[in-house]
Motif scaffolding. Structure first.
Motif, PDB file in Angstrom:
ATOM      1  N   LEU A  27       0.816  -1.197   0.000  1.00 42.81           N
ATOM      2  CA  LEU A  27       0.000   0.000   0.000  1.00 42.81           C
ATOM      3  C   LEU A  27       0.860   1.262   0.000  1.00 42.81           C
ATOM      4  O   LEU A  27       0.585   2.237  -0.700  1.00 42.81           O
ATOM      5  CB  LEU A  27      -0.944   0.014   1.210  1.00 42.81           C
ATOM      6  CG  LEU A  27      -2.123  -0.934   1.145  1.00 42.81           C
ATOM      7  CD1 LEU A  27      -2.869  -0.948   2.477  1.00 42.81           C
ATOM      8  CD2 LEU A  27      -3.061  -0.548   0.019  1.00 42.81           C
ATOM      9  N   GLU A  28       1.914   1.227   0.792  1.00 44.03           N
ATOM     10  CA  GLU A  28       2.819   2.369   0.853  1.00 44.03           C
ATOM     11  C   GLU A  28       3.493   2.602  -0.492  1.00 44.03           C
ATOM     12  O   GLU A  28       3.615   3.738  -0.961  1.00 44.03           O
ATOM     13  CB  GLU A  28       3.870   2.134   1.951  1.00 44.03           C
ATOM     14  CG  GLU A  28       4.742   3.334   2.230  1.00 44.03           C
ATOM     15  CD  GLU A  28       5.703   3.097   3.374  1.00 44.03           C
ATOM     16  OE1 GLU A  28       6.890   3.405   3.204  1.00 44.03           O
ATOM     17  OE2 GLU A  28       5.265   2.572   4.408  1.00 44.03           O
ATOM     18  N   LEU A  29       3.910   1.520  -1.136  1.00 41.25           N
ATOM     19  CA  LEU A  29       4.533   1.620  -2.453  1.00 41.25           C
ATOM     20  C   LEU A  29       3.535   2.169  -3.467  1.00 41.25           C
ATOM     21  O   LEU A  29       3.869   3.013  -4.299  1.00 41.25           O
ATOM     22  CB  LEU A  29       5.069   0.245  -2.879  1.00 41.25           C
ATOM     23  CG  LEU A  29       5.822   0.195  -4.207  1.00 41.25           C
ATOM     24  CD1 LEU A  29       7.053   1.097  -4.168  1.00 41.25           C
ATOM     25  CD2 LEU A  29       6.229  -1.238  -4.510  1.00 41.25           C
ATOM     26  N   GLY A  30       2.293   1.678  -3.403  1.00 41.16           N
ATOM     27  CA  GLY A  30       1.256   2.152  -4.308  1.00 41.16           C
ATOM     28  C   GLY A  30       0.979   3.632  -4.125  1.00 41.16           C
ATOM     29  O   GLY A  30       0.746   4.364  -5.105  1.00 41.16           O
ATOM     30  N   THR A  31       1.039   4.098  -2.890  1.00 39.89           N
ATOM     31  CA  THR A  31       0.825   5.511  -2.600  1.00 39.89           C
ATOM     32  C   THR A  31       1.953   6.361  -3.179  1.00 39.89           C
ATOM     33  O   THR A  31       1.724   7.441  -3.728  1.00 39.89           O
ATOM     34  CB  THR A  31       0.728   5.737  -1.076  1.00 39.89           C
ATOM     35  OG1 THR A  31      -0.315   4.923  -0.551  1.00 39.89           O
ATOM     36  CG2 THR A  31       0.433   7.191  -0.748  1.00 39.89           C
ATOM     37  N   LYS A  32       3.176   5.870  -3.108  1.00 44.30           N
ATOM     38  CA  LYS A  32       4.315   6.590  -3.639  1.00 44.30           C
ATOM     39  C   LYS A  32       4.286   6.667  -5.156  1.00 44.30           C
ATOM     40  O   LYS A  32       4.728   7.633  -5.745  1.00 44.30           O
ATOM     41  CB  LYS A  32       5.632   5.946  -3.177  1.00 44.30           C
ATOM     42  CG  LYS A  32       5.939   6.167  -1.721  1.00 44.30           C
ATOM     43  CD  LYS A  32       7.246   5.513  -1.340  1.00 44.30           C
ATOM     44  CE  LYS A  32       7.529   5.715   0.124  1.00 44.30           C
ATOM     45  NZ  LYS A  32       8.764   5.052   0.525  1.00 44.30           N
ATOM     46  N   VAL A  33       3.767   5.611  -5.796  1.00 45.21           N
ATOM     47  CA  VAL A  33       3.720   5.564  -7.260  1.00 45.21           C
ATOM     48  C   VAL A  33       2.715   6.581  -7.785  1.00 45.21           C
ATOM     49  O   VAL A  33       2.913   7.199  -8.819  1.00 45.21           O
ATOM     50  CB  VAL A  33       3.396   4.134  -7.750  1.00 45.21           C
ATOM     51  CG1 VAL A  33       3.086   4.122  -9.246  1.00 45.21           C
ATOM     52  CG2 VAL A  33       4.525   3.203  -7.421  1.00 45.21           C
ATOM     53  N   GLN A  34       1.634   6.761  -7.073  1.00 50.84           N
ATOM     54  CA  GLN A  34       0.598   7.698  -7.522  1.00 50.84           C
ATOM     55  C   GLN A  34       1.110   9.080  -7.416  1.00 50.84           C
ATOM     56  O   GLN A  34       1.089  10.048  -7.773  1.00 50.84           O
ATOM     57  CB  GLN A  34      -0.666   7.566  -6.669  1.00 50.84           C
ATOM     58  CG  GLN A  34      -1.356   6.264  -6.906  1.00 50.84           C
ATOM     59  CD  GLN A  34      -2.593   6.133  -6.020  1.00 50.84           C
ATOM     60  OE1 GLN A  34      -2.860   6.944  -5.175  1.00 50.84           O
ATOM     61  NE2 GLN A  34      -3.340   5.079  -6.236  1.00 50.84           N
TER      62      GLN A  34
END
Length: 186
Positions: free
Chosen positions: A179-186
């Motif tokens: 989830l943290e990685l997904g947030t950073k990608v956005q």
């Protein structure tokens, strides 16, 4: 008909643990997951500790002298507990090296089992000493042995709870990281 309140203790080698538990080696561990090995040891150790606790409580109620079979049976339980802690530590290192919280919980619980095993050994040594002819000291010795045996039982259950819960925690950590990685990608 008369009923005897005396406990009958089998003579001979310790009667609690099958030899296979004490013979775990690298080959056996390669064939099974460490978690399955922990479960196998836990099941046998649980039965063995239960038998030992029941026996010790009965002997405590009689304030009996230490029967010859009890030290060997106690040592077998302590050795099985030591095998469990060795496997638990290997599991912590091999499976949870990337998860320091889980690894620390498993290792801390293993340390507590080791302490309880040492307490159990000391209680047996105390009961076997020559000053145990004193009824009051013997009663205290049995109380220490009951407490130590219950300590091993409780701490081994704690290891099992941590090991079973560790996989869920690992999945939660992985989910949070994703989830943290997904947030950073956005």
């Amino acid at each position: 008909q008369g009923r005897s309140d005396k406990i009958s203790i089998p003579e001979g080698p310790p009667f609690f643990l099958p030899p296979s538990i004490m013979e775990l080696d690298e080959e056996n561990m390669d064939q099974q997951t460490l978690g399955a090995v922990v479960q196998q040891i836990m099941e046998t150790l649980s039965d063995s500790v239960s038998q030992l606790v029941l026996l010790v409580i009965a002997l405590q109620e009689q304030n009996a002298a230490l029967p010859p079979a009890v030290p060997g049976a106690t040592e077998a339980v302590c050795n099985a507990a030591a095998t469990l802690t060795e496997v638990a530590r290997a599991l912590a290192t091999d499976e949870y090296g990337d998860y320091p919280e889980i690894q620390k919980s498993i290792i801390d619980a293993a340390d507590e089992v080791d302490v309880s095993g040492n307490d159990l050994r000391q209680a047996v040594q105390g009961l076997g000493s020559s000053d145990m002819s004193n009824v009051g000291k013997r009663k205290e010795g049995w109380s220490k042995m009951v407490a130590a045996a219950k300590g091993i039982a409780g701490k081994t259950i704690l290891i099992l709870q941590i090991v079973y819960g560790a996989e869920i925690h690992r999945l939660l950590f992985a989910s949070d990281a994703t989830l943290e990685l997904g947030t950073k990608v956005q």
